[in-house]
Design a protein around this motif. Structure first.
Motif, PDB file in Angstrom:
ATOM      1  N   LYS A 147       0.826  -1.207   0.000  1.00  0.00           N
ATOM      2  CA  LYS A 147       0.000   0.000   0.000  1.00  0.00           C
ATOM      3  C   LYS A 147       0.860   1.257   0.000  1.00  0.00           C
ATOM      4  CE  LYS A 147      -3.969  -2.245   2.176  1.00  0.00           C
ATOM      5  NZ  LYS A 147      -4.776  -2.441   3.410  1.00  0.00           N
ATOM      6  N   GLN A 148       2.025   1.174   0.613  1.00  0.00           N
ATOM      7  CA  GLN A 148       2.948   2.313   0.579  1.00  0.00           C
ATOM      8  C   GLN A 148       3.475   2.565  -0.823  1.00  0.00           C
ATOM      9  OE1 GLN A 148       5.974   1.608   3.532  1.00  0.00           O
ATOM     10  NE2 GLN A 148       4.526   1.733   5.250  1.00  0.00           N
ATOM     11  N   LEU A 149       3.414   1.539  -1.664  1.00  0.00           N
ATOM     12  CA  LEU A 149       3.806   1.688  -3.075  1.00  0.00           C
ATOM     13  C   LEU A 149       2.609   2.046  -3.953  1.00  0.00           C
ATOM     14  CD1 LEU A 149       6.144  -1.445  -3.366  1.00  0.00           C
ATOM     15  CD2 LEU A 149       6.841   0.943  -3.090  1.00  0.00           C
ATOM     16  N   ASN A 150       1.486   2.398  -3.291  1.00  0.00           N
ATOM     17  CA  ASN A 150       0.240   2.770  -3.993  1.00  0.00           C
ATOM     18  C   ASN A 150      -0.301   1.624  -4.845  1.00  0.00           C
ATOM     19  OD1 ASN A 150       0.154   5.476  -3.003  1.00  0.00           O
ATOM     20  ND2 ASN A 150       1.736   6.028  -4.492  1.00  0.00           N
ATOM     21  N   ILE A 151      -0.145   0.402  -4.349  1.00  0.00           N
ATOM     22  CA  ILE A 151      -0.679  -0.776  -5.028  1.00  0.00           C
ATOM     23  C   ILE A 151      -1.996  -1.162  -4.362  1.00  0.00           C
ATOM     24  CG2 ILE A 151      -0.311  -3.219  -5.512  1.00  0.00           C
ATOM     25  CD1 ILE A 151       2.672  -2.614  -5.705  1.00  0.00           C
ATOM     26  N   SER A 152      -3.033  -1.223  -5.160  1.00  0.00           N
ATOM     27  CA  SER A 152      -4.371  -1.541  -4.655  1.00  0.00           C
ATOM     28  C   SER A 152      -4.565  -3.053  -4.589  1.00  0.00           C
ATOM     29  CB  SER A 152      -5.427  -0.909  -5.562  1.00  0.00           C
ATOM     30  OG  SER A 152      -6.730  -1.265  -5.147  1.00  0.00           O
ATOM     31  N   ILE A 153      -4.836  -3.576  -3.405  1.00  0.00           N
ATOM     32  CA  ILE A 153      -4.985  -5.014  -3.199  1.00  0.00           C
ATOM     33  C   ILE A 153      -6.464  -5.386  -3.196  1.00  0.00           C
ATOM     34  CG2 ILE A 153      -4.509  -6.945  -1.643  1.00  0.00           C
ATOM     35  CD1 ILE A 153      -2.199  -5.222  -0.509  1.00  0.00           C
ATOM     36  N   LYS A 154      -6.821  -6.384  -4.005  1.00  0.00           N
ATOM     37  CA  LYS A 154      -8.212  -6.821  -4.106  1.00  0.00           C
ATOM     38  C   LYS A 154      -8.479  -8.139  -3.385  1.00  0.00           C
ATOM     39  CE  LYS A 154      -9.248  -3.341  -6.715  1.00  0.00           C
ATOM     40  NZ  LYS A 154     -10.067  -2.232  -6.155  1.00  0.00           N
ATOM     41  N   SER A 155      -7.474  -9.013  -3.311  1.00  0.00           N
ATOM     42  CA  SER A 155      -7.667 -10.333  -2.709  1.00  0.00           C
ATOM     43  C   SER A 155      -6.386 -10.780  -2.026  1.00  0.00           C
ATOM     44  CB  SER A 155      -8.058 -11.374  -3.774  1.00  0.00           C
ATOM     45  OG  SER A 155      -9.236 -11.008  -4.447  1.00  0.00           O
ATOM     46  N   TYR A 156      -6.543 -11.709  -1.097  1.00  0.00           N
ATOM     47  CA  TYR A 156      -5.409 -12.289  -0.385  1.00  0.00           C
ATOM     48  C   TYR A 156      -5.477 -13.806  -0.522  1.00  0.00           C
ATOM     49  CZ  TYR A 156      -5.405  -7.686   1.836  1.00  0.00           C
ATOM     50  OH  TYR A 156      -5.394  -6.328   2.063  1.00  0.00           O
ATOM     51  N   TYR A 157      -4.340 -14.427  -0.839  1.00  0.00           N
ATOM     52  CA  TYR A 157      -4.299 -15.868  -1.059  1.00  0.00           C
ATOM     53  C   TYR A 157      -3.205 -16.510  -0.216  1.00  0.00           C
ATOM     54  CZ  TYR A 157      -6.932 -14.653  -5.279  1.00  0.00           C
ATOM     55  OH  TYR A 157      -7.864 -14.159  -6.156  1.00  0.00           O
ATOM     56  N   TYR A 236      -8.647 -15.270   1.124  1.00  0.00           N
ATOM     57  CA  TYR A 236      -9.049 -14.478   2.284  1.00  0.00           C
ATOM     58  C   TYR A 236      -9.569 -13.115   1.841  1.00  0.00           C
ATOM     59  CZ  TYR A 236      -6.499 -17.881   5.131  1.00  0.00           C
ATOM     60  OH  TYR A 236      -6.060 -19.025   5.728  1.00  0.00           O
ATOM     61  N   ARG A 237     -10.586 -12.628   2.553  1.00  0.00           N
ATOM     62  CA  ARG A 237     -11.095 -11.275   2.336  1.00  0.00           C
ATOM     63  C   ARG A 237     -11.323 -10.608   3.674  1.00  0.00           C
ATOM     64  NH1 ARG A 237     -13.320 -15.394   0.260  1.00  0.00           N
ATOM     65  NH2 ARG A 237     -15.487 -14.761   0.159  1.00  0.00           N
ATOM     66  N   GLY A 238     -11.514  -9.305   3.615  1.00  0.00           N
ATOM     67  CA  GLY A 238     -11.745  -8.552   4.828  1.00  0.00           C
ATOM     68  C   GLY A 238     -10.454  -8.061   5.447  1.00  0.00           C
ATOM     69  N   ASP A 239     -10.544  -6.952   6.146  1.00  0.00           N
ATOM     70  CA  ASP A 239      -9.347  -6.368   6.760  1.00  0.00           C
ATOM     71  C   ASP A 239      -8.732  -7.266   7.822  1.00  0.00           C
ATOM     72  OD1 ASP A 239      -9.601  -4.136   5.166  1.00  0.00           O
ATOM     73  OD2 ASP A 239     -10.787  -3.025   6.641  1.00  0.00           O
ATOM     74  N   ASP A 240      -9.559  -8.135   8.420  1.00  0.00           N
ATOM     75  CA  ASP A 240      -9.034  -9.021   9.466  1.00  0.00           C
ATOM     76  C   ASP A 240      -8.722 -10.415   8.929  1.00  0.00           C
ATOM     77  OD1 ASP A 240     -11.604  -9.763   8.955  1.00  0.00           O
ATOM     78  OD2 ASP A 240     -12.313  -9.656  11.032  1.00  0.00           O
ATOM     79  N   GLN A 243     -12.603 -13.881   6.477  1.00  0.00           N
ATOM     80  CA  GLN A 243     -13.488 -14.478   5.474  1.00  0.00           C
ATOM     81  C   GLN A 243     -12.650 -15.376   4.572  1.00  0.00           C
ATOM     82  OE1 GLN A 243     -16.173 -11.553   3.578  1.00  0.00           O
ATOM     83  NE2 GLN A 243     -15.375 -10.091   5.057  1.00  0.00           N
ATOM     84  N   LEU A 244     -12.913 -16.659   4.612  1.00  0.00           N
ATOM     85  CA  LEU A 244     -12.060 -17.624   3.932  1.00  0.00           C
ATOM     86  C   LEU A 244     -12.886 -18.586   3.092  1.00  0.00           C
ATOM     87  CD1 LEU A 244      -9.499 -19.332   3.382  1.00  0.00           C
ATOM     88  CD2 LEU A 244      -9.833 -20.383   5.637  1.00  0.00           C
ATOM     89  N   ASP A 245     -12.516 -18.700   1.819  1.00  0.00           N
ATOM     90  CA  ASP A 245     -13.031 -19.746   0.948  1.00  0.00           C
ATOM     91  C   ASP A 245     -11.836 -20.546   0.436  1.00  0.00           C
ATOM     92  OD1 ASP A 245     -15.386 -18.394   1.289  1.00  0.00           O
ATOM     93  OD2 ASP A 245     -15.943 -18.400  -0.831  1.00  0.00           O
ATOM     94  N   LEU A 246     -12.033 -21.834   0.264  1.00  0.00           N
ATOM     95  CA  LEU A 246     -11.045 -22.657  -0.425  1.00  0.00           C
ATOM     96  C   LEU A 246     -11.407 -22.684  -1.902  1.00  0.00           C
ATOM     97  CD1 LEU A 246     -10.721 -25.645   2.085  1.00  0.00           C
ATOM     98  CD2 LEU A 246      -9.292 -23.599   1.908  1.00  0.00           C
ATOM     99  N   LEU A 247     -10.445 -22.376  -2.747  1.00  0.00           N
ATOM    100  CA  LEU A 247     -10.669 -22.303  -4.193  1.00  0.00           C
ATOM    101  C   LEU A 247      -9.902 -23.408  -4.906  1.00  0.00           C
ATOM    102  CD1 LEU A 247     -10.346 -18.517  -5.147  1.00  0.00           C
ATOM    103  CD2 LEU A 247     -12.435 -19.830  -4.781  1.00  0.00           C
ATOM    104  N   LEU A 248     -10.571 -24.086  -5.826  1.00  0.00           N
ATOM    105  CA  LEU A 248      -9.918 -25.074  -6.668  1.00  0.00           C
ATOM    106  C   LEU A 248     -10.178 -24.702  -8.128  1.00  0.00           C
ATOM    107  CD1 LEU A 248      -8.318 -27.686  -6.990  1.00  0.00           C
ATOM    108  CD2 LEU A 248     -10.491 -28.940  -6.921  1.00  0.00           C
TER     109      LEU A 248
END
Length: 256
Positions: A147-157, A236-240, A243-248
């Protein structure tokens, strides 16, 4: 010699409603060849092929803007490239509809497993180690760096690599596919993950039992003849990061 027709005659000849022809005119897709002395629209028989093309492309869900560009493009090579892109997009939509139909017809619908069409994105990957369910601090620290590099994050894996008590994994940060970035210090690599169909399992149990979630999703895929295209990802989603889904990700359904 050109044959000229009123809008009524042109509509009857082509099977396209007069209201649609007027709409095409407002969008600068198909203008009348000329106006008669009393102001009526006049079309030429040479426009029949054009209006049929427009109608076909609209039925194929090609945007008005793209059709405008195609009709106004003079270079035949460029026109062919545009047509190739449309054909590829239509095939992808057809495959998605086919997969969805097969899913609905398979009698395999469950409340806890669903299909999702994931958009393409870039994923910035880092290696991390922690105990099961304790990667939150790693996600937070790396996310702050990006975020300090101004990169917008949409999802976490999270991509599991090895280990039982202490887990070695890759943590990934999904960003829009068109984001312009150079190599990022300390990252393992930057992956372009194309759009794909995924089987997804929302996981709401204790993290100590997440292995059971992996097994359930894999068993479901094998039972119903889905072909995985890569390993399971924890999404994973959400600031904390709760929210977790397993993706295949899957390539296709085996033909029976």
């Amino acid at each position: 010699m050109k044959k000229y027709m009123t809008i009524q005659e042109f509509s009857e000849r082509t099977g396209i409603a007069k209201s649609t022809l007027r709409f095409y005119e407002t969008k600068n897709l198909l203008l009348p060849e000329e106006r008669s002395s009393n102001g009526y629209r006049v079309y030429a028989d040479s426009q029949i092929a054009t209006v049929k093309l427009i109608s076909t492309l609209r039925l194929a869900d090609v945007s008005i803007y793209e059709i405008q560009n195609y009709l106004h493009e003079q270079e035949e090579t460029t026109r062919k490239e545009m047509m190739k892109v449309w054909i590829q997009n239509m095939k992808q939509k057809r495959d998605l509809l086919d997969i969805s139909l097969r899913y609905l017809e398979s009698n395999s619908i469950r409340d806890d497993i669903y299909l999702i069409d994931k958009n393409d994105e870039k994923i910035i990957w880092y290696t991390a180690q922690s105990t099961t369910g304790k990667f939150g601090a790693h996600f937070e620290n790396r996310a702050n760096e990006l975020k300090q590099l101004n990169i917008s994050i949409k999802s976490y894996y999270l991509n599991y690599l090895s280990g039982q008590d202490v887990i070695k994994a890759q943590i990934g940060f999904g960003i829009p596919a068109d984001t312009k970035i150079n190599d990022i210090a300390d990252s393992d690599f930057i992956e372009h993950m194309p759009s794909c169909i995924c089987l997804a399992l929302p996981f709401k149990e204790q993290m100590s039992t997440i292995k059971d979630g992996y097994i359930k999703l894999l068993q479901y895929a094998l039972q119903h003849k889905w072909v995985p295209s890569r390993s399971i990802l924890e999404w994973y989603r959400g600031d904390d990061f709760t929210q977790l889904d397993l993706l295949l990700p899957v390539m296709q359904i085996e033909q029976g």
